[in-house]
Enzyme design. Structure first.
Site, mmCIF file in Angstrom:
data_model
loop_
_atom_site.group_PDB
_atom_site.id
_atom_site.type_symbol
_atom_site.label_atom_id
_atom_site.label_comp_id
_atom_site.label_asym_id
_atom_site.label_seq_id
_atom_site.Cartn_x
_atom_site.Cartn_y
_atom_site.Cartn_z
ATOM 1 N N TRP A 1 -14.000 -11.533 1.783
ATOM 2 C CA TRP A 1 -13.615 -10.468 2.455
ATOM 3 C C TRP A 1 -14.631 -9.785 3.588
ATOM 4 O O TRP A 1 -14.284 -8.890 4.290
ATOM 5 C CB TRP A 1 -12.945 -9.347 1.788
ATOM 6 C CG TRP A 1 -11.654 -9.978 0.998
ATOM 7 C CD1 TRP A 1 -11.584 -10.230 -0.284
ATOM 8 C CD2 TRP A 1 -10.303 -10.106 1.557
ATOM 9 N NE1 TRP A 1 -10.391 -10.562 -0.588
ATOM 10 C CE2 TRP A 1 -9.621 -10.769 0.481
ATOM 11 C CE3 TRP A 1 -9.798 -10.012 2.637
ATOM 12 C CZ2 TRP A 1 -8.434 -11.003 0.407
ATOM 13 C CZ3 TRP A 1 -8.392 -10.365 2.734
ATOM 14 C CH2 TRP A 1 -7.774 -11.108 1.573
ATOM 15 N N ASN B 1 2.730 -7.748 7.936
ATOM 16 C CA ASN B 1 2.590 -8.781 7.352
ATOM 17 C C ASN B 1 4.287 -9.267 7.173
ATOM 18 O O ASN B 1 4.891 -8.773 6.478
ATOM 19 C CB ASN B 1 1.983 -8.853 6.119
ATOM 20 C CG ASN B 1 0.587 -8.553 5.832
ATOM 21 O OD1 ASN B 1 -0.105 -8.905 6.915
ATOM 22 N ND2 ASN B 1 0.082 -7.711 4.736
ATOM 23 N N ASP C 1 -12.058 -0.796 7.554
ATOM 24 C CA ASP C 1 -10.748 -0.803 7.269
ATOM 25 C C ASP C 1 -10.543 0.347 6.546
ATOM 26 O O ASP C 1 -10.680 0.618 5.372
ATOM 27 C CB ASP C 1 -10.553 -1.804 6.129
ATOM 28 C CG ASP C 1 -8.933 -2.075 5.926
ATOM 29 O OD1 ASP C 1 -8.288 -1.582 6.383
ATOM 30 O OD2 ASP C 1 -8.926 -3.068 4.798
ATOM 31 N N ARG D 1 0.736 -0.971 0.050
ATOM 32 C CA ARG D 1 -0.068 -0.102 -0.093
ATOM 33 C C ARG D 1 0.955 1.210 -0.008
ATOM 34 O O ARG D 1 0.360 2.147 0.520
ATOM 35 C CB ARG D 1 -1.182 0.022 1.298
ATOM 36 C CG ARG D 1 -1.545 -1.128 1.384
ATOM 37 C CD ARG D 1 -2.477 -1.669 0.357
ATOM 38 N NE ARG D 1 -3.073 -3.041 0.372
ATOM 39 C CZ ARG D 1 -3.854 -3.523 -0.432
ATOM 40 N NH1 ARG D 1 -3.979 -3.206 -1.676
ATOM 41 N NH2 ARG D 1 -4.612 -4.686 -0.203
ATOM 42 N N GLU E 1 -5.351 -11.970 8.410
ATOM 43 C CA GLU E 1 -5.222 -11.975 7.037
ATOM 44 C C GLU E 1 -3.879 -12.963 6.717
ATOM 45 O O GLU E 1 -3.025 -12.669 5.955
ATOM 46 C CB GLU E 1 -4.887 -10.768 6.537
ATOM 47 C CG GLU E 1 -6.199 -9.980 6.522
ATOM 48 C CD GLU E 1 -5.996 -8.167 5.998
ATOM 49 O OE1 GLU E 1 -4.964 -7.790 5.938
ATOM 50 O OE2 GLU E 1 -7.059 -7.811 5.525
ATOM 51 N N GLU F 1 -4.420 4.512 1.178
ATOM 52 C CA GLU F 1 -4.856 3.290 0.551
ATOM 53 C C GLU F 1 -6.096 3.388 -0.324
ATOM 54 O O GLU F 1 -6.540 2.965 -1.365
ATOM 55 C CB GLU F 1 -4.947 2.193 1.461
ATOM 56 C CG GLU F 1 -5.510 0.602 0.880
ATOM 57 C CD GLU F 1 -5.452 -0.381 1.906
ATOM 58 O OE1 GLU F 1 -4.816 -0.347 3.082
ATOM 59 O OE2 GLU F 1 -5.875 -1.499 1.492
HETATM 60 O O1 GCW Z 1 -6.261 -2.456 4.585
HETATM 61 C C1 GCW Z 1 -5.717 -3.583 4.604
HETATM 62 C C2 GCW Z 1 -4.681 -3.656 3.444
HETATM 63 C C3 GCW Z 1 -3.539 -4.663 3.780
HETATM 64 C C4 GCW Z 1 -3.127 -4.494 5.111
HETATM 65 C C5 GCW Z 1 -4.155 -4.599 6.171
HETATM 66 C C6 GCW Z 1 -3.748 -4.279 7.602
HETATM 67 C C7 GCW Z 1 -0.857 -4.957 5.839
HETATM 68 O O2 GCW Z 1 -5.363 -3.839 2.362
HETATM 69 O O3 GCW Z 1 -2.789 -4.646 2.903
HETATM 70 O O4 GCW Z 1 -2.114 -5.281 5.548
HETATM 71 O O5 GCW Z 1 -5.334 -3.690 6.027
HETATM 72 O O6 GCW Z 1 -4.157 -3.458 8.114
HETATM 73 O O7 GCW Z 1 -3.092 -5.320 8.154
#
Ligand code: GCW
Length: 712
Positions: A574, A234, A396, A192, A317, A424
């Site tokens: 999702w 991640n 999110d 991102r 995730e 993002e």
């Molecule tokens: O918004 C989502 C993103 C992911 C991100 C995740 C998070 C790092 O699309 O790319 O991963 O959140 O916050 O962990």
């Protein structure tokens, strides 16, 4: 300033030389040399010792070398000065005027300081006769005081300026970098990230430009940020090694940032004992696992004595976590907290935990509920050095969401508010979207009802013991740092809000403008300032107008999250659905007939959100599935609101572009060009949003636009 003078302007807004000869010139953002003119023309005395005092000296020396001022460090002879920057416990100087200024500062502090100490990072600024004095208890305070003088420009030397005392409301003001060491096959170097590569890493190795890292630390310090995590939450195999084999790479970054008072944190894998330690388990209650974390953490502190701590995304995730071992997240977080505690470190444990393998047919599961359901039963079980890091919204980082109810539901836990500076879902630094007003709304939200404590109060905590503010960074190795030069304002605003979450974000924006586009380097400063305000102040609401309506969220292109794709996530795993049909749109999250999410709020808001009659328009579709004919508080129907806002949003972006064009020749041409290019893309993309959203809802509902505008 006319175009033929533009070269001069460039000199004023870029750092003089490339930081490394093979690197392109880097934009100076909010610290152009010109911003130091007022300071640099003065006679400055610095008094005290310490690494950050050396930084202050270095800053002042460079400014004075450029603008003809002078600087002394604790001189043993008498000198005439305009500015004194002194540690309070530094010894007396044989200089009556300086000592008089220091005593005046002490007197002012006694008067306005309410007996509270300045602390590690606070400072006092006062005037005595012809002298401005900055006092601090610790070197970091002196550095923040210096940057305050820079921000004030000539006003810092105004004889009538009353004394002021500043202390950050939040102890930790942190940026998270989602930077990968090795390029990820899908997410690239920076997950991102919209500003080129990483400042820290490139192709599996350190990027090696520590001068740039230091320059970054300098910018961050001048905004108020004091902590940074240097790798993605991640954590893949290469990144996991930062904790052990590659710790030296982290130590180098820490060394480069230390002179600016910024501590380094690391994202770690919960499975590290297995991945790196060769253990058969990462069970948080296993003795060998606890020993491994203790020993590993000790080695980290041997190498980086001021290491900040760990950041963890667990059971989310695809990341490993305590659920694998039948343990909960308090067990998981406490394991790491126990290892960090002897060294004064903290663990930031993310509350972003939800089922990302949902069946869209299943209407009983609601992603918005997940963080509350997982974490609130654990309130009171986290160790004191655990900070639970909660995204501002329950889903999110959307352009509009209600504030996460978790922030009001865990009184016995240190909570940090997590914001997303990287855009993002808000235009990916191709669109102008100044996020300050949005963050301001979140921070001022009073979850227990109007007049009650706010989210800012929660982040500050009782006696300053709260978890602070954290944000995902928007920076990269782009020459403008943030891809879109105007996106620098989001980073700056985050830092300033983290220092003082009650400040007005638009006022902060003005501060950023003055620093970044110094009036003394512009022919018509008033025009530049007015135009920037016209373009940026309301740009988040403009973005909201041409994208997903009324808080329904998503509708973005799957994967990259850029541009419209109304049904892109509608039948995916999702958990982000809008449920549009021929009659209406929105998610029923009421207690009476929906998922019950509205009931996660304290009574006042639970009641307000429960009914479409009382629910605020901007989050109506987040909480309710309503017919297109539903009449909003604004008086418009839902369908007409969708049409009106989407037409208006695109017009506003076109106006932005026209306004920007009036600055041609007025500001640095490189900035002008970069923003112009991106505005073209913003107009194109906003048009696409308008036409896809309007067409989609026209086709679903069959209701024509009351004003007969073109819908496809
Ligand atoms: O918004 C989502 C993103 C992911 C991100 C995740 C998070 C790092 O699309 O790319 O991963 O959140 O916050 O962990």
């Amino acid at each position: 300033m006319k175009a033929d003078k533009s070269v001069d302007v460039e000199h004023l807004v870029f750092v003089d030389e490339p930081l490394e000869t093979h690197e392109p010139r880097v934009h100076a953002a909010w610290l152009p040399p010109e911003a130091f003119r007022s300071l640099g023309a003065r006679r400055v005395l610095v008094h005290g010792e310490g690494l950050l005092v050396d930084t202050v000296l270095d800053e002042v020396s460079r400014a004075c070398a450029r603008y003809g001022g002078r600087v002394w460090h604790s001189p043993s002879w008498d000198v005439d000065v305009d500015l004194v920057l002194a540690l309070r416990d530094a010894g007396e100087l044989p200089n009556p005027a300086v000592e008089a200024a220091r005593s005046a500062g002490e007197a002012a502090l006694a008067e306005i300081g309410r007996g509270e100490p300045l602390g590690e990072e606070g400072f006092l600024l006062a005037r005595e006769g012809e002298v401005t004095v900055v006092l601090a208890d610790a070197p970091a305070g002196l550095l923040y005081g210096l940057f305050h003088v820079v921000r004030l420009c000539a006003a810092a030397f105004d004889p009538a300026r009353p004394p002021e005392r500043h202390r950050p409301a939040l102890r930790r003001r942190m940026l998270n970098h989602w930077d990968n060491v090795a390029v990820h096959p899908v997410m690239g170097q920076v997950e991102r990230g919209y500003a080129g590569g990483s400042i820290f890493w490139r192709d599996g190795r350190p990027r090696g430009d520590l001068a740039r890292v230091r320059a970054y630390g300098r910018l961050l310090a001048a905004s108020g940020v004091n902590a940074i995590s240097v790798n993605n939450v991640n954590v893949a195999r290469t990144e996991a090694l930062l904790l052990t084999d590659r710790l030296g790479d982290v130590a180098e970054i820490a060394d480069a940032l230390r002179p600016y008072g910024i501590r380094v944190h690391l994202s770690v894998s919960f499975a590290a004992p297995v991945l790196l330690g060769g253990l058969s388990t990462a069970d948080p209650l296993d003795e060998a696992v606890r020993d491994w974390w203790a020993a590993t953490t000790r080695r980290v502190y041997d190498r980086i004595p001021d290491f900040g701590g760990y950041l963890v995304k667990a059971d989310s995730e695809g990341q490993p976590g305590p659920f694998t071992y039948g343990r909960d997240h308090a067990d998981g977080a406490n394991l790491l907290a126990e290892a960090l505690a002897p060294h004064g470190g903290v663990v930031h444990w993310r509350a972003f935990v939800y089922n990302h393998h949902q069946d869209w047919r299943d209407r009983s599961t609601d992603r918005a509920r997940a963080a509350y359901d997982h974490f609130t039963p654990l309130d009171g079980r986290f160790r004191a050095n655990v900070v639970l890091q909660v995204k501002y919204g329950p889903v999110d980082f959307q352009t509009r969401e209600p504030v996460s109810p978790v922030l009001a539901a865990m009184p016995a836990t240190r909570l940090a508010l997590e914001l997303q500076v990287t855009q993002e879902y808000t235009g990916q630094q191709r669109h102008i979207c100044h996020l300050g007003p949005w963050w301001g709304e979140v921070l001022r939200f009073a979850p227990w009802g109007p007049g009650g404590r706010t989210i800012a109060d929660v982040a500050v905590g009782e006696a300053g013991a709260g978890g602070g503010l954290v944000a995902v960074a928007n920076t990269g190795d782009d020459p403008f740092w943030t891809g879109h030069p105007l996106a620098q304002a989001n980073l700056y605003t985050f830092g300033r809000l983290a220092w003082d979450p009650w400040r007005d974000p638009t006022e902060i924006l003005g501060e950023w403008m003055t620093l970044t586009f110094p009036p003394s380097a512009t022919a018509d400063p008033e025009l530049v300032r007015r135009t920037l305000h016209e373009i940026m102040d309301d740009s988040w609401r403009t973005y909201e107008r041409y994208t997903a309506p009324l808080g329904v969220g998503f509708m973005v292109h799957p994967g990259d999250h850029y541009g419209p794709d109304v049904d892109g996530y509608e039948y995916s795993r999702w958990g982000t659905y809008h449920f549009a049909d021929r009659d209406g749109v929105g998610v029923d999250r009421s207690r009476a007939s929906g998922t019950g999410f509205a009931g996660q709020y304290p009574p006042y808001w639970a009641q307000v959100y429960e009914s479409p009659r009382t629910c605020p328009d901007e989050v109506l579709l987040f909480f309710h599935h309503v017919p297109y004919s539903h009449v909003l508080h604004s008086g418009s129907t839902v369908i007409q609101h969708i049409y009106d806002t989407h037409f208006a949003g695109v017009e506003e972006v076109e106006t932005m572009r026209r306004r920007w064009q009036t600055l041609n020749g007025m500001i640095d041409p490189a900035v002008y060009e970069r923003v112009s290019e991106r505005l073209d893309e913003q107009v194109r993309c906003a048009t696409e949003w308008r036409d896809q959203i309007n067409t989609y809802f026209f086709r679903k509902s069959g209701v024509p636009d009351a004003r007969g505008r073109r819908i496809y």
